[in-house]
Write a protein that holds these residues in place. Structure first.
Motif, mmCIF file in Angstrom:
data_model
loop_
_atom_site.group_PDB
_atom_site.id
_atom_site.type_symbol
_atom_site.label_atom_id
_atom_site.label_comp_id
_atom_site.label_asym_id
_atom_site.label_seq_id
_atom_site.Cartn_x
_atom_site.Cartn_y
_atom_site.Cartn_z
ATOM 1 N N ILE A 190 -20.108 1.914 4.510
ATOM 2 C CA ILE A 190 -18.715 2.092 4.104
ATOM 3 C C ILE A 190 -18.699 2.652 2.659
ATOM 4 C CG2 ILE A 190 -16.429 1.472 4.400
ATOM 5 C CD1 ILE A 190 -17.563 2.096 6.930
ATOM 6 N N VAL A 191 -17.795 3.652 2.394
ATOM 7 C CA VAL A 191 -17.785 3.956 1.064
ATOM 8 C C VAL A 191 -16.256 4.217 0.773
ATOM 9 C CG1 VAL A 191 -18.289 5.710 -0.794
ATOM 10 C CG2 VAL A 191 -19.955 5.257 1.060
ATOM 11 N N VAL A 192 -15.673 3.613 -0.206
ATOM 12 C CA VAL A 192 -14.453 3.411 -0.623
ATOM 13 C C VAL A 192 -14.215 4.574 -1.894
ATOM 14 C CG1 VAL A 192 -12.348 2.273 -1.230
ATOM 15 C CG2 VAL A 192 -13.668 1.054 0.049
ATOM 16 N N MET A 193 -13.135 5.296 -1.455
ATOM 17 C CA MET A 193 -12.830 6.485 -2.491
ATOM 18 C C MET A 193 -11.274 6.667 -2.385
ATOM 19 S SD MET A 193 -14.854 9.668 -1.074
ATOM 20 C CE MET A 193 -16.521 9.128 -1.336
ATOM 21 N N PRO A 194 -10.910 7.508 -3.520
ATOM 22 C CA PRO A 194 -9.318 7.606 -3.226
ATOM 23 C C PRO A 194 -9.338 8.745 -2.310
ATOM 24 C CG PRO A 194 -9.938 7.674 -5.659
ATOM 25 C CD PRO A 194 -11.272 7.387 -4.618
ATOM 26 N N PHE A 195 -8.094 8.500 -1.501
ATOM 27 C CA PHE A 195 -8.056 9.548 -0.274
ATOM 28 C C PHE A 195 -8.181 11.027 -0.388
ATOM 29 C CE2 PHE A 195 -3.409 9.733 -1.437
ATOM 30 C CZ PHE A 195 -3.309 10.964 -0.974
ATOM 31 N N HIS A 196 -7.651 11.606 -1.630
ATOM 32 C CA HIS A 196 -7.854 12.874 -1.904
ATOM 33 C C HIS A 196 -9.279 13.409 -2.349
ATOM 34 C CE1 HIS A 196 -7.208 11.098 -5.865
ATOM 35 N NE2 HIS A 196 -7.936 12.262 -6.414
ATOM 36 N N GLU A 197 -10.059 12.351 -2.442
ATOM 37 C CA GLU A 197 -11.585 12.818 -2.649
ATOM 38 C C GLU A 197 -12.317 12.876 -1.319
ATOM 39 O OE1 GLU A 197 -13.294 10.452 -5.672
ATOM 40 O OE2 GLU A 197 -11.782 10.775 -7.035
ATOM 41 N N ILE A 198 -11.762 12.371 -0.394
ATOM 42 C CA ILE A 198 -12.622 12.084 0.930
ATOM 43 C C ILE A 198 -13.048 13.649 1.456
ATOM 44 C CG2 ILE A 198 -12.420 11.238 3.337
ATOM 45 C CD1 ILE A 198 -10.968 8.795 2.295
ATOM 46 N N MET A 199 -11.999 14.468 1.980
ATOM 47 C CA MET A 199 -12.297 15.575 2.470
ATOM 48 C C MET A 199 -13.239 16.274 1.530
ATOM 49 S SD MET A 199 -9.004 16.824 4.513
ATOM 50 C CE MET A 199 -7.933 16.890 3.102
ATOM 51 N N ASP A 216 -8.161 23.473 6.153
ATOM 52 C CA ASP A 216 -8.639 24.238 5.238
ATOM 53 C C ASP A 216 -9.890 23.857 4.311
ATOM 54 O OD1 ASP A 216 -6.171 25.282 5.343
ATOM 55 O OD2 ASP A 216 -5.135 23.837 4.155
ATOM 56 N N TYR A 217 -10.510 22.576 4.676
ATOM 57 C CA TYR A 217 -11.816 22.226 4.294
ATOM 58 C C TYR A 217 -13.071 22.458 5.130
ATOM 59 C CZ TYR A 217 -9.302 19.751 0.585
ATOM 60 O OH TYR A 217 -8.495 19.569 -0.290
ATOM 61 N N GLY A 218 -12.652 23.216 6.349
ATOM 62 C CA GLY A 218 -13.756 23.327 7.233
ATOM 63 C C GLY A 218 -14.031 22.424 8.065
ATOM 64 N N LEU A 219 -13.318 21.341 8.194
ATOM 65 C CA LEU A 219 -13.540 19.877 8.761
ATOM 66 C C LEU A 219 -13.117 19.942 10.372
ATOM 67 C CD1 LEU A 219 -12.996 17.663 5.739
ATOM 68 C CD2 LEU A 219 -15.334 18.848 6.436
ATOM 69 N N HIS A 220 -13.704 18.903 11.006
ATOM 70 C CA HIS A 220 -13.479 18.925 12.385
ATOM 71 C C HIS A 220 -12.960 17.539 12.715
ATOM 72 C CE1 HIS A 220 -15.183 22.609 13.488
ATOM 73 N NE2 HIS A 220 -16.089 22.350 12.689
ATOM 74 N N LYS A 221 -12.030 17.281 13.432
ATOM 75 C CA LYS A 221 -11.234 16.017 13.988
ATOM 76 C C LYS A 221 -12.055 15.528 15.080
ATOM 77 C CE LYS A 221 -7.634 15.541 16.562
ATOM 78 N NZ LYS A 221 -6.486 15.738 17.179
ATOM 79 N N LEU A 222 -12.835 14.302 14.465
ATOM 80 C CA LEU A 222 -13.943 13.651 15.632
ATOM 81 C C LEU A 222 -12.734 12.678 16.466
ATOM 82 C CD1 LEU A 222 -16.638 13.094 16.489
ATOM 83 C CD2 LEU A 222 -16.649 11.068 15.024
ATOM 84 N N ALA A 223 -11.952 12.028 15.693
ATOM 85 C CA ALA A 223 -11.016 10.969 16.586
ATOM 86 C C ALA A 223 -9.800 10.788 15.827
ATOM 87 C CB ALA A 223 -11.902 9.778 16.776
ATOM 88 N N ASP A 224 -8.805 10.467 16.503
ATOM 89 C CA ASP A 224 -7.471 10.087 16.056
ATOM 90 C C ASP A 224 -7.156 8.632 16.386
ATOM 91 O OD1 ASP A 224 -4.742 9.687 15.776
ATOM 92 O OD2 ASP A 224 -4.250 11.649 15.866
ATOM 93 N N ARG A 260 -18.040 17.072 9.218
ATOM 94 C CA ARG A 260 -18.153 18.698 9.140
ATOM 95 C C ARG A 260 -18.727 19.518 10.245
ATOM 96 N NH1 ARG A 260 -22.903 19.623 4.640
ATOM 97 N NH2 ARG A 260 -23.802 17.735 5.775
ATOM 98 N N GLU A 261 -19.272 18.560 11.240
ATOM 99 C CA GLU A 261 -19.845 19.491 12.644
ATOM 100 C C GLU A 261 -19.086 18.593 13.959
ATOM 101 O OE1 GLU A 261 -21.412 21.958 12.561
ATOM 102 O OE2 GLU A 261 -21.905 21.961 10.299
ATOM 103 N N PRO A 262 -18.416 19.338 14.681
ATOM 104 C CA PRO A 262 -17.776 18.629 15.760
ATOM 105 C C PRO A 262 -18.796 17.833 16.500
ATOM 106 C CG PRO A 262 -18.113 21.185 16.099
ATOM 107 C CD PRO A 262 -18.465 21.034 14.948
ATOM 108 N N GLY A 263 -18.286 16.779 17.006
ATOM 109 C CA GLY A 263 -18.933 16.232 17.790
ATOM 110 C C GLY A 263 -20.124 15.111 17.151
ATOM 111 N N THR A 264 -20.022 14.986 15.883
ATOM 112 C CA THR A 264 -20.778 14.251 15.130
ATOM 113 C C THR A 264 -20.912 12.704 15.766
ATOM 114 O OG1 THR A 264 -20.740 15.639 13.097
ATOM 115 C CG2 THR A 264 -21.801 13.263 12.719
ATOM 116 N N ALA A 265 -22.013 12.236 15.787
ATOM 117 C CA ALA A 265 -22.357 10.672 16.272
ATOM 118 C C ALA A 265 -22.007 10.032 14.931
ATOM 119 C CB ALA A 265 -23.571 10.577 16.914
ATOM 120 N N LEU A 266 -21.402 8.864 15.134
ATOM 121 C CA LEU A 266 -21.081 8.025 14.040
ATOM 122 C C LEU A 266 -22.137 7.002 13.703
ATOM 123 C CD1 LEU A 266 -17.167 7.630 13.531
ATOM 124 C CD2 LEU A 266 -18.837 9.302 12.326
#
Length: 286
Positions: A133-142, A165-173, A94-100
């Protein structure tokens, strides 16, 4: 193509994602002369991986990461799957640069290639490791990341094009990391078929998959109704971008670089203790 040894429809499972429906459209609808008939079930990758591990179905689209567990019973087809460059899974927050470190991360499957790439990346870049780690269908993740149900999400497929479109940020690719450290394309999804079908039928299946891919490339509009009927992202432009990214030369034939990528991923994962090692001829095709 000659007629297959078995005349019953082959029980087949793949995802409703645009790349799979695009690849299989001509074959599934009987437009490939001589190709075996398919009885198709649509299922997310976590489901198809489980079907393969239980030895169910004749033809399946699965994660490359599940291959070491299923290659005794299934053969890897040298075509029809998903590899490429610039198409890796993303870690979103949700926030850029979030520590994992210690964070809760949603993933589409614990047996997926995406999760395997994530584990290899996290082992090098997340000191102390991630949390739950939580497993969920990929369309529910965002939506789960957006709504604060999890701290981060590992996403695949068309999410590469829609996460903003979900207001999310890419932390890593994960793909960028894989390509930078190996120089190889990113192995994502594989087509496998039951070895008991026999060598002649397995070769026919590979020929059918290649012919179906080429038919889709030659007449993309023919596949559009099937693609859009099952697409979970209904924007045709997103579906087209998805297909353009995931259906490429490696889909028509793995080739030397494709096989090197698959062996590289599975060998590296085995060396890290994440997967059992492959046998010397496990990837050989009849």
């Amino acid at each position: 193509m000659s007629a297959p040894a078995e005349h019953r429809p082959l029980k087949t499972a793949y995802s409703p994602c645009p790349n799979d429906t695009f690849v299989f459209d001509a074959w599934a609808h009987g437009r490939i002369p001589g190709a075996p008939a398919l009885e198709v079930t649509f299922a997310d990758i976590d489901i198809t991986n489980g079907l393969a591990e239980r030895g169910e179905f004749d033809v399946l689209k699965v994660s490359y990461a599940v291959l070491p567990y299923v290659l005794d019973e299934y053969a890897l087809l040298p075509c029809g799957g998903a590899l490429g460059r610039g198409c890796g899974p993303l870690v979103l927050t949700r926030e850029p640069g979030t520590a994992l470190a210690g964070s809760t991360v949603a993933v589409p499957s614990e047996t997926s290639t995406a999760y395997l790439l994530f584990r290899l990346w996290a082992a090098e870049t997340v000191p102390g490791g991630v949390g739950e780690i939580v497993v969920m269908p990929f369309h529910e993740i965002m939506p789960a990341v957006r709504d604060g149900k999890v701290d981060a999400g590992l996403v695949i497929h068309e999410a590469r094009f829609t996460y903003r479109d979900y207001g999310l940020h890419k932390l890593a690719d994960m793909g960028e990391h894989w390509e930078a450290t190996t120089g190889l394309p990113i192995p994502l999804g594989a087509i496998i078929a039951r070895r008991s079908l026999g060598g002649a039928t397995l070769k026919l299946l590979a020929d059918s998959a290649r012919a179906s891919v080429r038919a889709a490339w030659e007449d993309p509009e023919a596949s559009r109704p099937y693609v859009m009927e099952h697409a979970q992202e209904l924007d045709p432009a997103v579906a087209d971008a998805h297909i353009g990214l995931y259906v490429n030369e490696f889909t028509a034939d793995l080739g030397e670089d494709g096989y090197a990528a698959v062996r590289g991923l599975l060998t590296r994962a085995a060396a890290e203790g994440l997967l059992p090692p492959l046998g010397p001829n496990a990837l050989a095709f009849p």
